[in-house]
Design a protein around this motif. Structure first.
Motif, short mmCIF file in Angstrom:
data_model
loop_
_atom_site.label_atom_id
_atom_site.label_comp_id
_atom_site.label_asym_id
_atom_site.label_seq_id
_atom_site.Cartn_x
_atom_site.Cartn_y
_atom_site.Cartn_z
N SER A 36 -37.80 35.48 2.34
CA SER A 36 -37.38 34.25 1.67
C SER A 36 -38.40 33.13 1.90
N TRP A 37 -38.21 32.03 1.17
CA TRP A 37 -39.04 30.82 1.26
C TRP A 37 -38.12 29.63 1.09
N PHE A 38 -38.43 28.51 1.77
CA PHE A 38 -37.57 27.35 1.58
C PHE A 38 -38.38 26.06 1.53
N ASN A 39 -37.76 25.07 0.95
CA ASN A 39 -38.34 23.73 0.85
C ASN A 39 -37.21 22.73 1.03
N GLU A 40 -37.36 21.83 1.97
CA GLU A 40 -36.27 20.93 2.33
C GLU A 40 -36.09 19.77 1.35
N SER A 41 -37.13 19.48 0.58
CA SER A 41 -37.08 18.27 -0.26
C SER A 41 -36.61 18.54 -1.69
N MET A 42 -36.58 19.76 -2.14
CA MET A 42 -36.20 20.06 -3.52
C MET A 42 -34.69 19.93 -3.72
N SER A 47 -28.70 19.83 -1.06
CA SER A 47 -30.09 19.50 -0.78
C SER A 47 -30.86 20.73 -0.31
N GLY A 48 -32.17 20.70 -0.55
CA GLY A 48 -33.01 21.80 -0.10
C GLY A 48 -32.97 23.00 -1.03
N CYS A 49 -34.00 23.83 -0.91
CA CYS A 49 -34.15 24.99 -1.80
C CYS A 49 -34.47 26.22 -0.95
N LEU A 50 -33.77 27.31 -1.22
CA LEU A 50 -33.99 28.58 -0.54
C LEU A 50 -34.16 29.66 -1.59
N LEU A 51 -35.29 30.37 -1.57
CA LEU A 51 -35.60 31.41 -2.55
C LEU A 51 -35.68 32.77 -1.87
N TRP A 52 -35.25 33.82 -2.60
CA TRP A 52 -35.36 35.20 -2.10
C TRP A 52 -36.28 36.02 -2.99
N PHE A 53 -37.02 36.91 -2.34
CA PHE A 53 -37.94 37.81 -3.04
C PHE A 53 -37.59 39.25 -2.65
N MET A 101 -45.08 21.59 1.50
CA MET A 101 -45.52 22.67 2.39
C MET A 101 -44.54 23.84 2.29
N ASP A 102 -45.08 25.05 2.27
CA ASP A 102 -44.24 26.24 2.21
C ASP A 102 -43.70 26.56 3.58
N HIS A 103 -42.51 27.11 3.59
CA HIS A 103 -41.86 27.46 4.84
C HIS A 103 -41.27 28.87 4.75
N ILE A 104 -41.20 29.52 5.88
CA ILE A 104 -40.49 30.78 5.99
C ILE A 104 -39.27 30.56 6.87
N LEU A 105 -38.15 31.01 6.42
CA LEU A 105 -36.89 30.77 7.14
C LEU A 105 -36.30 32.09 7.60
N THR A 106 -35.85 32.11 8.82
CA THR A 106 -35.14 33.28 9.33
C THR A 106 -33.79 32.84 9.86
N ILE A 107 -32.72 33.39 9.29
CA ILE A 107 -31.37 33.06 9.71
C ILE A 107 -30.71 34.32 10.24
N ARG A 108 -30.18 34.26 11.43
CA ARG A 108 -29.49 35.41 12.00
C ARG A 108 -27.99 35.15 11.95
N TYR A 109 -27.27 36.13 11.40
CA TYR A 109 -25.83 36.01 11.32
C TYR A 109 -25.23 36.40 12.66
N ASN A 110 -23.98 36.01 12.86
CA ASN A 110 -23.26 36.30 14.11
C ASN A 110 -23.47 37.75 14.54
N PRO A 111 -24.12 38.01 15.69
CA PRO A 111 -24.44 39.37 16.10
C PRO A 111 -23.24 40.15 16.58
N THR A 112 -22.12 39.50 16.80
CA THR A 112 -20.94 40.20 17.29
C THR A 112 -20.21 40.85 16.12
N GLN A 113 -20.20 42.17 16.08
CA GLN A 113 -19.58 42.89 14.97
C GLN A 113 -18.08 42.95 15.16
N THR A 114 -17.35 42.45 14.17
CA THR A 114 -15.88 42.49 14.23
C THR A 114 -15.28 43.42 13.19
N ASP A 115 -16.01 43.74 12.14
CA ASP A 115 -15.52 44.68 11.12
C ASP A 115 -16.72 45.31 10.42
N ASP A 116 -16.45 46.21 9.47
CA ASP A 116 -17.52 46.94 8.80
C ASP A 116 -18.49 46.02 8.08
#
Length: 543
Positions: A88-94, A122-128, A1-16
Motif C-alpha cells: 500500500s501507499w498513503f498520503n496524509e494531506s489528500m 482525511s488522508g489517502c490510502l491506496l492498495w496495489f 512525499m510518498d509513504h509506505i504504511l504497515t498496519i498490524r491487526y490484533n494478533p490475538t486470534q479469537t475466531d476463524d
C-alpha cells in the motif's frame, strides 16, 4: 512525499476470521454468516469446486477484467476491516476525491480508502495487488473503494455512493445475494451430511482445471437419469449414458447417497485422471457438483467393460484371441504409464475386469481411480490400516498385511490376464478335481505343460499358441507370492512383445482354496470388517 504504511491487526486470534487471509485473496470474512467467506462484489471464486466444499483459501478473482484505458470505476464496500497494507501507499494531506483520482490514474492501483481510521475523511490510502485479509464488521468498520470494470459498476463512479447508478447497485446486490444463497445451501447441505471436502492446494498449484457441467445439462442429457440410460452400478453409484445437445455421447458417473465410496474417492478420481493422458486410460470430460449431486462426466465407451465379454459365453465369442491379446498389451501399456511415465507415479489399487472399459475398436481403457494413490520422491511402498479394493485381485501382502506398492498392481494384472485367457473369474474358482485356486491351477498346468486346458473355449478357433503360452507365463510371473519376485511393468511389456526366454515362475500367492480363505479371514479380522472401497489412512515408507 510518498509513504509506505504497515498496519498490524490484533494478533490475538479469537475466531476463524482472525486467521490471516482466511478467505484468500479478494475474499471477505464474516464470522456471523454461513458460509463465513464470500467474494467481494464483482469477484467470483477462483476454484468453484473448493469454494462450494468450504475451502476458501485460494480466494477470488475478478469476474470482469479491468480496462484501465477504457475507464475503470470504483465500487464501495462498507463496514470492513481494511486489507493487509504491505502493498500500500498513503498520503496524509489528500482528501477522498483526490485519493480516487490518484488511484484511477495508476493502472496498478486496486483500491483506495480514507487514511484516518476515525472516519473523518482525511488522508489517502491506496492498495496495489490482491486485497488480502478483509473482514466484515456490523459496526466500527471502514469503507473501501475497490477498482472494477465499468460494466460491473454500471455507470460513472466516485467516492460518493450517490453518484453511482441505481441499476449498478441493484445488479451488484442481486448477484451477491444469489451467489451467497447458492453457496450457503451447498455448504450447509454437505456439512450436515458430513461431506465437506477440500481439494488440496497442491492440485491447484499444478494447474488442475476441470470443466464444470450444470445439473440441468446432465439431467437433459440422461433423460432425468432414466433407467433406460443406466449402464451399470458399482460402489461409487450408478453410471448413465447421456447425449449432449451437440450430439456428443457421454457417460455420467453419479455418486449415490448410500455409496460406500465418498468424497475422498471423488476427489481422487478428479485429481488423478485429469492429469493423466494416455490412450489406454479413460478420458474425463468434466464434473457436476450442484445441489446434492456429485457427478463425473466421461467419454462414452459403447462396449462397456471387459467383464461383460470374458465371463459371458455368448459375448465371449465376439472377443477373439487377437482382440484379447491386444487388450492385455493395452492394459500393460496403461499400467506402465501410471507406474513409471506419468508425473504422478500412480498405483491404481483396484485393477479388475470391471474397471477395464472398451472403446469402439475394443481397445482397453483403464478406469476408476477412486482408490488410487500416488508416490513421489523416494517413496516406493506404503501401508494402510484398512484394505480397500476387490478381493480376488489383491496381492497377498496387501490383503493380509496392508502393504501396497507398484507390485500390488502387477499382481492384479497377472490375475486379470489369467481371467482373459481362461474366461473364468479368479474369485470363486472351483476346480472339480482339486482345491486349487485359478492361480494355482494355471501354475500347475504350466508346470505340467498342459496349458492348453486353461484356454477359454470361446477362443479355441482363434488363439495363437505362442502368444497364449507367453501370456500365461508372464501372468504367473506377475502373481508370484513374493512381491520382490514379480517383474516391473516395464519388463512385463517387454516380455509380452518379445521372444526371449522367460524365467520359471515360483508358486503363486493364494495357491489353493485354503490359502484364499485364510487370507480373506485375515483381511476381515485385521482390518475391521473389510469392505471394498473404504477410505484409507496411509503411511508412506521410504525405498
Amino acid at each position: 512525499m510518498d509513504h509506505i504504511l504497515t498496519i498490524r491487526y490484533n494478533p490475538t486470534q479469537t475466531d476463524d476470521c482472525d486467521t490471516y487471509a482466511f478467505c484468500g485473496a479478494n475474499g471477505n470474512c464474516n464470522i456471523a454468516s454461513y458460509p463465513k467467506c464470500v467474494c467481494l462484489k464483482g469477484f467470483v471464486p477462483k476454484y468453484p469446486i473448493d469454494w462450494g466444499f468450504g475451502d476458501w483459501s485460494n480466494g477470488c478473482v475478478r469476474r470482469t477484467k479491468l480496462d484501465c484505458r477504457g475507464g475503470d470505476e470504483f465500487l464501495k464496500n462498507t463496514q470492513v476491516k481494511l486489507p493487509d497494507t504491505r502493498l500500500s501507499w498513503f498520503n496524509e494531506s489528500m482528501n477522498l476525491q483526490e485519493c480516487e483520482q490518484t488511484c484511477l490514474g495508476n493502472c496498478s492501483c486496486m483500491a483506495y480508502s480514507n487514511l484516518d481510521i476515525r472516519g473523518q475523511g482525511s488522508g489517502c490510502l491506496l492498495w496495489f495487488g490482491d486485497l488480502m485479509d478483509i473482514r466484515q464488521f456490523n459496526e466500527n468498520g471502514q469503507d473501501i473503494y475497490v477498482r472494477m470494470a465499468a460494466s460491473e459498476v454500471g455507470g460513472s463512479s466516485s467516492g460518493n455512493t450517490g453518484a453511482r447508478k441505481r441499476t449498478g447497485i441493484i445488479v451488484s446486490i442481486v448477484l451477491s445475494v444469489v451467489f451467497l444463497l447458492v453457496i450457503t445451501v451447498i455448504y450447509m447441505k454437505y456439512k450436515k451430511a458430513g461431506k465437506v471436502l477440500a481439494f488440496s492446494r497442491q492440485s491447484h498449484s499444478e494447474d488442475l482445471e476441470l470443466p464444470l457441467f450444470d445439473l440441468t445439462t446432465i439431467v437433459n442429457a440422461t433423460n432425468n437419469f432414466s433407467d433406460d440410460n443406466k449402464l451399470g452400478e458399482g460402489g461409487f453409484g450408478a453410471v448413465y449414458k447421456g447425449v449432449l445437445k451437440n450430439g456428443q455421447e457421454i457417460a455420467v458417473k453419479r455418486l449415490s447417497e448410500s455409496s460406500r465410496q465418498g468424497q475422498v474417492e471423488f476427489k481422487n478420481e478428479v485429481v488423478y485422471i485429469t492429469k493423466l493422458q494416455h490412450r489406454n486410460l479413460v478420458k474425463i470430460l468434466g464434473c457436476c457438483i450442484e445441489q446434492d449431486e456429485m457427478m463425473l462426466i466421461y467419454e462414452f465407451l459403447p462396449n462397456r467393460s471387459l467383464d461383460c465379454f470374458i465371463f459371458d459365453q455368448e459375448k465371449g465369442v465376439s472377443l477373439d484371441w487377437p482382440m484379447r491379446f491386444t487388450i492385455i498389451n493395452g492394459i500393460a501399456s496403461g499400467l506402465l504409464y501410471l507406474h513409471r511415465d506419468s508425473r504422478l507415479r500412480i498405483i491404481h489399487r483396484d485393477l479388475k475386469a470391471e474397471n477395464i472399459l472398451l472403446d469402439n475398436e475394443r481397445n482397453a481403457k483403464i478406469s476408476d481411480f477412486g482408490l488410487a494413490r500416488s508416490f513421489g520422491g523416494n517413496e516406493s511402498e506404503a501401508s494402510t490400516k484398512r484394505v480397500v479394493g476387490t478381493f480376488g485381485y489383491m496381492s497377498p501382502e496387501y490383503a493380509i498385511n496392508g502393504f501396497y506398492s507398484v507390485k500390488s498392481d502387477v499382481f492384479s494384472f497377472g490375475v486379470l490376464v489369467l481371467e482373459i485367457v481362461s474366461g473364468k473369474r479368479n474369485r470363486g474358482f472351483n476346480h472339480p478335481d482339486n482345491r486349487l485356486s485359478l492361480l494355482g491351477y494355471a501354475w500347475t498346468l504350466l508346470r505340467d505343460q498342459k496349458f492348453m486346458e486353461l484356454i477359454d473355449p470361446s477362443i479355441a478357433s482363434t488363439f495363437n499358441p505362442v502368444e497364449v503360452l507367453r501370456s500365461i507365463h508372464v501372468a504367473l510371473l506377475c502373481v508370484q507370492n513374493n512381491p520382490h519376485d514379480r517383474p516391473e511393468m516395464s519388463s512385463v511389456v517387454t516380455m509380452l512383445s518379445s521372444e526371449s526366454t522367460l524365467p520359471q515362475p515360483k508358486q503363486p500367492g493364494f495357491f489353493d482354496e485354503t490359502s484364499v480363505s485364510e487370507a480373506s479371514s485375515s483381511s476381515n479380522s485385521k482390518h475391521n470388517n473389510y469392505s471394498a472401497n473404504e477410505v484409507t489412512i496411509s503411511q508412506l515408507l521410504p525405498r
